[in-house]
Design an enzyme around this catalytic site. Sequence first.
Site, PDB file in Angstrom:
ATOM      1  N   CYS A 162       0.474  -1.236  -0.045  1.00  0.00           N
ATOM      2  CA  CYS A 162      -0.052  -0.075   0.184  1.00  0.00           C
ATOM      3  C   CYS A 162       0.421   1.034  -0.287  1.00  0.00           C
ATOM      4  O   CYS A 162       1.973   1.210  -0.077  1.00  0.00           O
ATOM      5  CB  CYS A 162      -0.754  -0.211   1.202  1.00  0.00           C
ATOM      6  SG  CYS A 162      -0.548   0.072   2.553  1.00  0.00           S
ATOM      7  N   CYS A 221      -5.890   0.956   1.494  1.00  0.00           N
ATOM      8  CA  CYS A 221      -5.404  -0.173   2.234  1.00  0.00           C
ATOM      9  C   CYS A 221      -5.570  -1.613   2.232  1.00  0.00           C
ATOM     10  O   CYS A 221      -7.424  -1.905   1.676  1.00  0.00           O
ATOM     11  CB  CYS A 221      -6.353  -0.185   3.890  1.00  0.00           C
ATOM     12  SG  CYS A 221      -6.267  -1.215   5.398  1.00  0.00           S
ATOM     13  N   TYR A 253     -14.682 -15.640  29.827  1.00  0.00           N
ATOM     14  CA  TYR A 253     -14.157 -14.705  28.986  1.00  0.00           C
ATOM     15  C   TYR A 253     -14.955 -15.110  27.081  1.00  0.00           C
ATOM     16  O   TYR A 253     -14.106 -15.211  26.197  1.00  0.00           O
ATOM     17  CB  TYR A 253     -12.323 -14.406  28.548  1.00  0.00           C
ATOM     18  CG  TYR A 253     -11.988 -14.583  29.836  1.00  0.00           C
ATOM     19  CD1 TYR A 253     -12.116 -13.317  31.107  1.00  0.00           C
ATOM     20  CD2 TYR A 253     -11.541 -15.187  30.790  1.00  0.00           C
ATOM     21  CE1 TYR A 253     -11.133 -12.938  31.959  1.00  0.00           C
ATOM     22  CE2 TYR A 253     -10.720 -15.315  31.665  1.00  0.00           C
ATOM     23  CZ  TYR A 253     -10.722 -14.218  32.803  1.00  0.00           C
ATOM     24  OH  TYR A 253     -10.738 -14.416  33.491  1.00  0.00           O
ATOM     25  N   GLU A 277     -18.786 -13.880  30.662  1.00  0.00           N
ATOM     26  CA  GLU A 277     -18.298 -13.066  30.162  1.00  0.00           C
ATOM     27  C   GLU A 277     -18.989 -10.943  30.605  1.00  0.00           C
ATOM     28  O   GLU A 277     -20.537 -11.393  31.086  1.00  0.00           O
ATOM     29  CB  GLU A 277     -19.029 -13.010  28.906  1.00  0.00           C
ATOM     30  CG  GLU A 277     -18.543 -11.675  28.027  1.00  0.00           C
ATOM     31  CD  GLU A 277     -17.248 -11.038  27.366  1.00  0.00           C
ATOM     32  OE1 GLU A 277     -17.018  -9.855  27.914  1.00  0.00           O
ATOM     33  OE2 GLU A 277     -16.179 -11.296  27.430  1.00  0.00           O
ATOM     34  N   CYS A 333      -4.508 -14.372  22.859  1.00  0.00           N
ATOM     35  CA  CYS A 333      -4.104 -13.077  21.604  1.00  0.00           C
ATOM     36  C   CYS A 333      -2.520 -12.208  22.442  1.00  0.00           C
ATOM     37  O   CYS A 333      -2.079 -11.488  21.316  1.00  0.00           O
ATOM     38  CB  CYS A 333      -5.189 -12.356  21.717  1.00  0.00           C
ATOM     39  SG  CYS A 333      -5.997 -11.813  22.955  1.00  0.00           S
ATOM     40  N   ASP A 356     -10.331 -17.452  27.862  1.00  0.00           N
ATOM     41  CA  ASP A 356     -10.345 -16.656  26.204  1.00  0.00           C
ATOM     42  C   ASP A 356      -9.905 -15.847  26.686  1.00  0.00           C
ATOM     43  O   ASP A 356     -10.691 -14.824  26.674  1.00  0.00           O
ATOM     44  CB  ASP A 356     -11.059 -16.841  25.470  1.00  0.00           C
ATOM     45  CG  ASP A 356     -10.366 -16.359  23.696  1.00  0.00           C
ATOM     46  OD1 ASP A 356      -9.715 -15.914  23.740  1.00  0.00           O
ATOM     47  OD2 ASP A 356     -11.738 -16.615  22.580  1.00  0.00           O
TER      48      ASP A 356
END
Length: 457
Positions: free
Chosen positions: A72, A162, A317, A338, A410, A383
């Site tokens: 890009c 993008c 979660y 959650e 993550c 998670d």
Amino acid sequence: MKKGEIYEGTIEKVDFPNKGTVMIGDQKVTVKNGIPGQKIRFMINKKRSGRAEGRLLEVLEKSPQETRDPACSIFPECGGCMYQTMSYEKQLEMKERQVRELLNAALENADYSWEGIHGSPMEFRYRNKMEFSFGDAYKDGPLTLGLHKKGSTYDVLTASDCKLVHEDMTKILSCVHEYFLKLNASYYKKMQHTGYLRHLLLRRGVTTGEILVHVITTSQEEYDLEPLKNQLLALPLEGKIVGIMHIINDSLSDVVQSDETRILYGQDYFYETLLGLRFKISTFSFFQPNSLAAEVLYSVVRQYIGDTKDKVVFDLYSGTGTIAQLAASVADEVIGVEIVEEAVEAARENAALNNLKNCRFIAGDVLKVLDDLTQKPDVIILDPPRDGIHPKALPKILSYGVDHIVYISCKATSLARDLPAFLEAGYRLEKACCVDQFCQTVHVETVALLKRTLTSE
């Protein structure tokens, strides 16, 4: 070596998530946002306790690993895609090494089965959600709409090409940008708390092509958005716009939220399908940003969970309950917890949509909800958010003494930090792997299967 001094050196390696190492004599300096093998110029901005950190000023020579041209026009000024000049194969190799080194250090090189890294089915145009900001690229410059410059909280570059998003999103961004440029509308200035335009939030189902458009502004000015709606609906898109929203946000902080939502067209939700299940996703619902890679991730999770017939599964979660619903088809009962109430409502709605009657979702903090639950789990799925599991919640989770825990991380550093607590509680890391949902960026998901050992009985 002093703060403010400028040096040149070569990045020897990059540790998770983007911490480059440069040696100046016998002094190690950490410089973020580089690629292994680049010769760089940097300024020392922190020096204490024998540790030094530098800020990247300029890339003097490309890395041998940079074997392709930028995809890009705003690379490398944009802070979004760090690694697009590296081949995807090299990106995966680097991420895999980073995570393995973290796990090996946390486990003191204890034996476990490493199952490699799974790449994303799509390397580009994979994101189903993108938040773009209004601003300017330099002080008092023309209106821009896109992504922040690397290392800047103010300067915004127009992301008219993008490569992380589908071309439909790019066309919508350009349409919205041109509309407000012609109106000479102001953008919101964070320090002065004045101005109108804040963000453009786009969501697009990869499997359905359904698109939501959200123009987020303050209430400080008023414009007729009916012509914009008509222009958007006239765009030649591969997918289909199913909802256009004007969201009023007068919050002082720079977050995307709603004080009032005005539906200009259609509805405030779209549908996406994962592994045969259908999900209704609203404006602020959390959903994995790479739908096709999420299918890979959840397939790994389902494999790691194993046989759950006649078992109770806790999905902690749980977000919008995606994993819980995938586990429900082979479990006696799945209970999701959650803290975000809107996500819980979405999870309940999606479970009904998929005709799953053995899913229960509870809104609340995992730390508190576990005190009130009378059921005992047979399997636990974790998670957590990027910061990992709350230190006070971890002992409660471990006290159940379940045989299997699947931890989806993550942020690999959070998983590495939490691992010793599992080992102390009598668990061992059975196997682990990575799933790359964020091609061209520094992020990667890690999945770990923890099994309770007989010696902890």
